[in-house]
Scaffold this motif. Structure first.
Motif, short mmCIF file in Angstrom:
data_model
loop_
_atom_site.label_atom_id
_atom_site.label_comp_id
_atom_site.label_asym_id
_atom_site.label_seq_id
_atom_site.Cartn_x
_atom_site.Cartn_y
_atom_site.Cartn_z
N GLU A 28 44.02 96.22 75.39
CA GLU A 28 44.88 95.54 74.01
C GLU A 28 45.46 96.08 73.72
N ARG A 29 45.74 97.41 73.36
CA ARG A 29 46.70 98.20 72.43
C ARG A 29 47.74 98.32 73.15
N TYR A 30 47.25 98.80 74.79
CA TYR A 30 48.66 98.94 75.92
C TYR A 30 49.70 97.90 76.30
N ARG A 31 48.40 96.71 76.53
CA ARG A 31 49.44 95.67 76.50
C ARG A 31 50.36 94.27 74.75
N ARG A 32 50.16 95.10 73.85
CA ARG A 32 50.94 95.22 73.02
C ARG A 32 52.42 95.77 72.95
N THR A 33 52.09 97.11 72.52
CA THR A 33 53.06 97.70 71.92
C THR A 33 53.21 98.47 73.53
N ARG A 34 53.21 98.74 74.30
CA ARG A 34 53.92 98.82 76.11
C ARG A 34 54.35 100.39 75.58
N LEU A 70 31.08 90.26 64.89
CA LEU A 70 32.37 90.10 66.17
C LEU A 70 33.48 90.02 65.14
N ARG A 71 33.76 88.33 65.13
CA ARG A 71 34.39 88.55 63.78
C ARG A 71 35.55 88.83 63.49
N SER A 72 34.34 89.68 62.35
CA SER A 72 34.72 90.56 61.33
C SER A 72 35.30 91.88 62.33
N GLU A 122 24.80 79.59 76.99
CA GLU A 122 25.04 79.95 78.16
C GLU A 122 24.97 78.59 79.17
N PRO A 123 26.77 78.63 79.09
CA PRO A 123 27.79 79.22 79.19
C PRO A 123 28.43 78.79 77.11
N LEU A 124 29.35 79.67 76.85
CA LEU A 124 29.22 79.24 74.95
C LEU A 124 30.26 77.71 75.54
N PRO A 125 30.07 77.42 74.19
CA PRO A 125 31.39 76.28 74.50
C PRO A 125 32.56 76.53 74.47
N ALA A 126 33.70 75.41 75.11
CA ALA A 126 34.91 76.06 75.57
C ALA A 126 35.95 76.29 74.31
N GLY A 127 35.28 76.19 73.05
CA GLY A 127 36.05 76.47 72.05
C GLY A 127 35.01 77.65 70.82
N ASP A 128 34.35 78.36 71.87
CA ASP A 128 33.60 79.61 70.70
C ASP A 128 34.23 80.17 71.61
N PRO A 129 34.86 80.99 69.60
CA PRO A 129 36.19 81.51 69.63
C PRO A 129 35.58 83.35 70.65
N LEU A 130 34.64 83.82 70.57
CA LEU A 130 34.28 84.99 71.27
C LEU A 130 35.02 84.81 72.21
N TYR A 131 35.43 83.75 72.96
CA TYR A 131 36.30 84.02 74.34
C TYR A 131 37.87 84.73 74.03
N ASP A 132 38.45 84.23 72.69
CA ASP A 132 39.29 85.24 72.51
C ASP A 132 39.15 86.53 72.21
N LEU A 133 38.19 86.96 71.26
CA LEU A 133 38.32 88.30 70.45
C LEU A 133 38.58 89.34 71.24
N PRO A 134 39.67 90.03 70.89
CA PRO A 134 39.67 91.04 71.63
C PRO A 134 38.51 92.35 71.58
N ASN A 135 37.62 92.45 70.94
CA ASN A 135 36.69 92.82 70.98
C ASN A 135 35.34 92.97 72.13
N VAL A 136 36.03 91.95 72.23
CA VAL A 136 34.33 91.22 72.99
C VAL A 136 35.35 90.89 74.47
N PHE A 137 34.22 91.86 75.43
CA PHE A 137 34.76 90.94 77.44
C PHE A 137 32.78 90.40 77.21
#
Length: 337
Positions: free
Chosen positions: A136-142, A261-263, A276-291
């Protein structure tokens, strides 16, 4: 060709899995030891078209998509004496009526444990290098990180806490041995000598959570493990720590985990969630610290052949008059998935 003494067997599963479980060479091997019609795969035991085959079946080869084997099914299969499950857990498949009949059950759960352990090992190694965060860092800072930004990374001496000496947990402990990790284990059924034999330091759950850099869940989904990682337990994991869950989402309080995780205090690799699966709008899909991965750690694709091979080997054992090598007993279900 099968001999006159070969058992009559029937497939019962979702047919989509059959070609991967039993590719042609393995199907040929199966048909050497059992009388079976590869074109008949039962999805509904009440279907009149399967009644004759079910009435003669001595062995059911089951898999994902097989309905529950209740008393009505067993009444329609009076000759049935063995169930060979070409998948993992049999908890949803078998019931009291089957045990009362004395029908033997075997599962390919041990074969299914290997890809889960392999997946987990890969994630532990990547987490120790902070591969996901660095991406994520490399993608952001190049740009490459400064030396002081990577000083805390690496896998030498990294503390890994394994919760549950299940089949997956044991395979993972075996795979961890060549690496320079400090490994601890929490499992109330394993004594200190048993933990040492597995290459791990035995710890209570709170001590394991408090001292581990990476916590990996491998406990069964049973009433005693429901929400075993609650808000208080998750709070014990050190800042920046990782939680890996390839077991079941029910083991973790989802709201408490989401808050952590949000913190940004914790990181997670989640192959299973609740729901399972999580709802489409769940924030975990987009958190950079969650794979997040869609329940892929277990056998899939060409790995399914390993499950089919287990079934064929069990049939060969039966044909030779030997007991199943992977038998599941009723008493096992109190503490396994």
């Amino acid at each position: 060709m099968p001999s006159a003494q070969s058992p009559r067997a029937v497939f019962a599963m979702d047919p989509v899995h059959l070609p991967l479980l039993f590719p042609p060479p393995l199907m040929d091997r199966l048909r050497q030891v059992a009388e079976i019609d590869p074109g008949l795969v039962v999805r509904d035991f009440a279907d009149p078209a399967v009644t004759p085959a079910l009435a003669e079946a001595e062995v059911l080869i089951t898999g994902w998509g097989c309905p529950h084997l209740d008393a009505d099914v067993l009444a329609a299969a009076p000759r049935l004496r063995t169930v060979l499950h070409a998948a993992g857990s049999v908890r949803a498949l078998v019931g009291e009526a089957l045990w009362q009949r004395g029908i033997r059950v075997s599962s390919a759960v041990a074969a299914n444990a290997l890809p889960v352990a392999e997946y987990t090992l890969a994630m532990i190694l990547l987490a120790g290098k902070d591969a996901f965060g660095q991406r994520e860092r490399y993608r952001r800072t190049r740009s490459h990180p400064a030396s002081d930004e990577t000083a805390a990374l690496g896998n030498v001496g990294r503390r890994v806490g394994v919760i549950g000496a299940s089949r997956v947990g044991r395979r993972l402990l075996e795979l961890l041995r060549p690496f320079d990790f400090a490994v601890s284990l929490y499992d109330p059924y394993v004594d200190p000598a048993g933990a040492a034999a597995l290459g791990a330091e035995p710890l209570g759950l709170e001590d394991l959570l408090r001292t581990s850099d990476i916590v990996s869940l491998h406990a069964p989904d049973i009433p005693e493990t429901y929400r075993m990682l609650d808000r208080a337990g998750l709070a014990l994991i050190r800042d920046g720590g990782w939680l890996i869950n390839t077991s079941r989402g029910a083991l973790v309080d989802p709201d408490a985990l989401a808050d952590e995780l949000r913190s940004g205090r914790l990181n997670a690799v989640l192959d299973v969630t609740e729901p399972e699966p999580l709802p489409a709008g769940d924030p975990l899909y987009d958190l950079p610290n969650v794979f997040l991965t869609p329940h892929i750690a277990g056998s899939l694709g060409n790995e399914l052949e390993r499950l089919g091979r287990t079934v064929v080997e069990e049939l060969e054992h039966l044909a030779a008059g030997r007991p199943p090598a992977h038998e599941v007993r009723r008493t096992d279900l109190a503490r396994v998935a």
